[in-house]
Design an enzyme around this catalytic site. Structure first.
Site, PDB file in Angstrom:
ATOM      1  N   SER A   1      25.670  25.783  24.936  1.00 27.36           N
ATOM      2  CA  SER A   1      25.267  24.851  26.346  1.00 27.36           C
ATOM      3  C   SER A   1      26.604  25.531  27.461  1.00 27.36           C
ATOM      4  CB  SER A   1      26.115  23.444  25.578  1.00 27.36           C
ATOM      5  OG  SER A   1      25.089  22.509  25.654  1.00 27.36           O
TER       6      SER A   1
ATOM      7  N   HIS B   1      34.203  20.198  37.959  1.00 32.96           N
ATOM      8  CA  HIS B   1      33.841  20.194  40.231  1.00 32.96           C
ATOM      9  C   HIS B   1      35.525  19.873  40.755  1.00 32.96           C
ATOM     10  CE1 HIS B   1      30.102  19.455  39.335  1.00 32.96           C
ATOM     11  NE2 HIS B   1      30.050  19.296  37.537  1.00 32.96           N
TER      12      HIS B   1
ATOM     13  N   CYS C   1      28.046  23.906  20.524  1.00 31.77           N
ATOM     14  CA  CYS C   1      27.212  23.667  19.427  1.00 31.77           C
ATOM     15  C   CYS C   1      26.944  24.727  18.842  1.00 31.77           C
ATOM     16  CB  CYS C   1      26.020  23.377  19.803  1.00 31.77           C
ATOM     17  SG  CYS C   1      24.611  23.479  20.386  1.00 31.77           S
TER      18      CYS C   1
END
Length: 132
Positions: A69, A74, A89
């Protein structure tokens, strides 16, 4: 499940880091290296990364794309704040990535949300929150 099949169930960690030294939140190359190291520590496979600096002494946004994934971040150095998103995952261990990132950023405090993803996709499995 066939050999080598990738399970969809995973763990999504949302981490807010407060009181981070602004100097740790401005260098896109350093943050890229940190998130890549986190991915490797978690046992994830890195596919690609892209990071953007908004200018000298400004924040950074970026993502490490994983076979499992992603990890994104930020930063707001003017507030000593960073928001990280770690979703993995399969057999990857996102908690290990989180621990490394937190150890390097050294926040004064953090809040982490843990979300179990895709559990209902597995036949016979009833979704319930996974423990931290």
């Amino acid at each position: 499940m066939t050999a080598g099949a990738h399970r969809p169930a995973g763990t999504h960690l949302l981490a807010d880091f407060y009181g981070v030294d602004p100097a740790r939140l401005v260098a896109a190359n350093d943050i890229d290296a940190l998130l890549r190291a986190g991915a490797l520590a978690a046992g994830a496979r890195i596919l690609h990364s892209h990071f953007h600096s908004f200018g000298e002494s400004q924040g950074v946004t970026g993502v490490v794309l994983l076979a499992e994934s992603h990890i994104s971040i930020h930063t707001w150095p003017e507030y000593g704040f960073a928001a990280a998103d770690i979703f993995m995952c399969g057999d990857a261990q996102p908690r290990l990535a989180l621990e490394l990132i937190e150890r390097v950023l050294k926040p004064a405090s953090s809040i982490v949300q843990h979300i179990a993803r895709g559990r209902a996709v597995i036949p016979g499995h009833i979704p319930e929150p996974a423990p931290l």
